[in-house]
Design a protein around this motif. Structure first.
Motif, PDB file in Angstrom:
ATOM      1  N   MET A   1      -8.082  28.499   8.584  1.00  0.00           N
ATOM      2  CA  MET A   1      -9.521  28.529   8.293  1.00  0.00           C
ATOM      3  C   MET A   1      -9.773  28.067   6.854  1.00  0.00           C
ATOM      4  N   ILE A   2     -10.706  27.172   6.690  1.00  0.00           N
ATOM      5  CA  ILE A   2     -11.111  26.716   5.358  1.00  0.00           C
ATOM      6  C   ILE A   2     -11.894  27.836   4.683  1.00  0.00           C
ATOM      7  N   THR A   3     -11.534  28.134   3.438  1.00  0.00           N
ATOM      8  CA  THR A   3     -12.268  29.129   2.655  1.00  0.00           C
ATOM      9  C   THR A   3     -12.859  28.460   1.431  1.00  0.00           C
ATOM     10  N   ILE A   4     -14.147  28.697   1.199  1.00  0.00           N
ATOM     11  CA  ILE A   4     -14.823  28.231  -0.002  1.00  0.00           C
ATOM     12  C   ILE A   4     -15.204  29.442  -0.835  1.00  0.00           C
ATOM     13  N   TRP A   5     -14.763  29.452  -2.083  1.00  0.00           N
ATOM     14  CA  TRP A   5     -15.173  30.477  -3.038  1.00  0.00           C
ATOM     15  C   TRP A   5     -16.383  29.926  -3.784  1.00  0.00           C
ATOM     16  N   GLY A   6     -17.474  30.678  -3.789  1.00  0.00           N
ATOM     17  CA  GLY A   6     -18.680  30.135  -4.400  1.00  0.00           C
ATOM     18  C   GLY A   6     -19.698  31.181  -4.774  1.00  0.00           C
ATOM     19  N   GLY A   7     -20.862  30.691  -5.179  1.00  0.00           N
ATOM     20  CA  GLY A   7     -21.975  31.543  -5.572  1.00  0.00           C
ATOM     21  C   GLY A   7     -23.279  30.923  -5.108  1.00  0.00           C
ATOM     22  N   GLN A   8     -24.370  31.655  -5.258  1.00  0.00           N
ATOM     23  CA  GLN A   8     -25.655  31.242  -4.713  1.00  0.00           C
ATOM     24  C   GLN A   8     -26.136  29.897  -5.257  1.00  0.00           C
ATOM     25  N   THR A   9     -26.015  29.701  -6.553  1.00  0.00           N
ATOM     26  CA  THR A   9     -26.577  28.489  -7.163  1.00  0.00           C
ATOM     27  C   THR A   9     -25.497  27.583  -7.759  1.00  0.00           C
ATOM     28  N   SER A  10     -24.262  27.789  -7.355  1.00  0.00           N
ATOM     29  CA  SER A  10     -23.167  27.031  -7.970  1.00  0.00           C
ATOM     30  C   SER A  10     -22.926  25.718  -7.242  1.00  0.00           C
ATOM     31  N   ARG A  11     -22.006  24.941  -7.784  1.00  0.00           N
ATOM     32  CA  ARG A  11     -21.611  23.677  -7.177  1.00  0.00           C
ATOM     33  C   ARG A  11     -20.950  23.867  -5.811  1.00  0.00           C
ATOM     34  N   PRO A  25     -15.604  24.704  10.866  1.00  0.00           N
ATOM     35  CA  PRO A  25     -15.640  26.153  10.625  1.00  0.00           C
ATOM     36  C   PRO A  25     -15.090  26.480   9.235  1.00  0.00           C
ATOM     37  N   TYR A  26     -15.662  27.487   8.616  1.00  0.00           N
ATOM     38  CA  TYR A  26     -15.211  27.876   7.283  1.00  0.00           C
ATOM     39  C   TYR A  26     -15.628  29.305   6.990  1.00  0.00           C
ATOM     40  N   CYS A  27     -15.013  29.863   5.981  1.00  0.00           N
ATOM     41  CA  CYS A  27     -15.347  31.194   5.474  1.00  0.00           C
ATOM     42  C   CYS A  27     -15.834  31.030   4.035  1.00  0.00           C
ATOM     43  N   LEU A  28     -16.904  31.724   3.698  1.00  0.00           N
ATOM     44  CA  LEU A  28     -17.440  31.669   2.334  1.00  0.00           C
ATOM     45  C   LEU A  28     -17.211  33.005   1.647  1.00  0.00           C
ATOM     46  N   ARG A  29     -16.530  32.968   0.516  1.00  0.00           N
ATOM     47  CA  ARG A  29     -16.303  34.176  -0.271  1.00  0.00           C
ATOM     48  C   ARG A  29     -17.097  34.081  -1.562  1.00  0.00           C
ATOM     49  N   HIS A  30     -17.972  35.042  -1.758  1.00  0.00           N
ATOM     50  CA  HIS A  30     -18.847  35.021  -2.927  1.00  0.00           C
ATOM     51  C   HIS A  30     -18.110  35.524  -4.170  1.00  0.00           C
ATOM     52  N   VAL A  31     -18.409  34.891  -5.289  1.00  0.00           N
ATOM     53  CA  VAL A  31     -17.831  35.270  -6.573  1.00  0.00           C
ATOM     54  C   VAL A  31     -18.981  35.596  -7.523  1.00  0.00           C
ATOM     55  N   ASP A  32     -18.942  36.777  -8.109  1.00  0.00           N
ATOM     56  CA  ASP A  32     -19.944  37.176  -9.102  1.00  0.00           C
ATOM     57  C   ASP A  32     -19.462  36.713 -10.475  1.00  0.00           C
ATOM     58  N   MET A  33     -20.023  35.605 -10.950  1.00  0.00           N
ATOM     59  CA  MET A  33     -19.563  35.048 -12.216  1.00  0.00           C
ATOM     60  C   MET A  33     -20.017  35.876 -13.414  1.00  0.00           C
ATOM     61  N   LEU A  34     -20.950  36.793 -13.213  1.00  0.00           N
ATOM     62  CA  LEU A  34     -21.433  37.632 -14.309  1.00  0.00           C
ATOM     63  C   LEU A  34     -20.773  39.009 -14.327  1.00  0.00           C
ATOM     64  N   PRO A  52     -16.705  25.543  -7.655  1.00  0.00           N
ATOM     65  CA  PRO A  52     -16.141  26.280  -6.536  1.00  0.00           C
ATOM     66  C   PRO A  52     -14.631  26.159  -6.497  1.00  0.00           C
ATOM     67  N   ALA A  53     -14.059  26.775  -5.462  1.00  0.00           N
ATOM     68  CA  ALA A  53     -12.654  26.562  -5.139  1.00  0.00           C
ATOM     69  C   ALA A  53     -12.523  26.507  -3.629  1.00  0.00           C
ATOM     70  N   LEU A  54     -11.536  25.769  -3.173  1.00  0.00           N
ATOM     71  CA  LEU A  54     -11.256  25.647  -1.747  1.00  0.00           C
ATOM     72  C   LEU A  54      -9.836  26.095  -1.475  1.00  0.00           C
TER      73      LEU A  54
END
Length: 208
Positions: A1-11, A25-34, A52-54
């Protein structure tokens, strides 16, 4: 499964939007940069601590445009990426990379200066220089839009995902005023169903 690490307004929206366009198909994992304390699992993926990161099996990548190129190369072919023998390919390549290297990266200088720098340092030389550079590069975007509806011509491509992120960043967070042509362009690109799905996914599971 592809995983994307990201945030609401990030790249990360670039990668998520591309995945939605391609129907992967992919999974999104949120990262709180603050967050005061960063998630060790996140730092193990990208110790540089930027989005982001993949992760895709044994593959780990950062840099949003590189991630898009990887996904299209690995899981394509796709109409989002013209073939090298397509007449649109050189223009596609130019705007795919200009969206980040020539626009978004420079936009971050006045953006960060305006939000984080002390009041007396916000209108600094570097921020003014970066803003002028962005305005000059936007002339290339406007010239393209005078000739075609999208960055690579008559059809939507990953170059539009790249440039749309930059234009939204400029207008919504850095105080740039977009032309009518640019605003019309954003109406076309962000009106796509895949974009709506990507935005919805990017907000799932994030506290208000």
């Amino acid at each position: 499964m592809i995983t994307i690490w990201g945030g609401q307004t990030s790249r990360s929206i670039r990668a998520v939007w591309l995945l939605e366009e391609m129907g992967l198909p992919y999974c999104l994992r949120h990262v709180d940069m603050l967050a005061a304390e960063k998630d060790p699992a996140w730092l193990a993926v990208n110790p540089g601590d930027f989005l982001p990161a993949l992760q895709d099996g044994d593959v780990t990548m950062v840099e949003s445009v590189a991630i898009m190129e990887y996904l299209m190369g690995r899981y394509g072919p796709t109409l989002l990426q013209p073939s090298p023998d397509d007449a649109a390919f050189p223009t596609y390549q130019q705007f795919l990379h200009m969206g980040e290297a020539g626009l978004a990266t420079l936009i971050m200088v006045p953006l960060v200066s305006g939000f984080i720098a002390p009041e007396v340092e916000r209108d600094n030389w570097g921020a003014r220089w970066a803003r002028e550079c962005v305005e000059r590069r936007l002339l290339l975007v406007r010239r393209q839009l005078a000739a075609a509806p999208y960055m690579a011509g008559d059809r939507f491509t990953a170059a539009d995902i790249s440039v749309t992120y930059a234009l939204n960043l400029a207008a919504n967070h850095a105080g740039f005023v977009l032309s009518d042509a640019e605003q019309g362009y954003l109406t076309r690109t962000t009106g796509r169903n895949a974009y709506t799905r990507a935005i919805d996914r990017s907000h799932e599971g994030v506290a208000a």
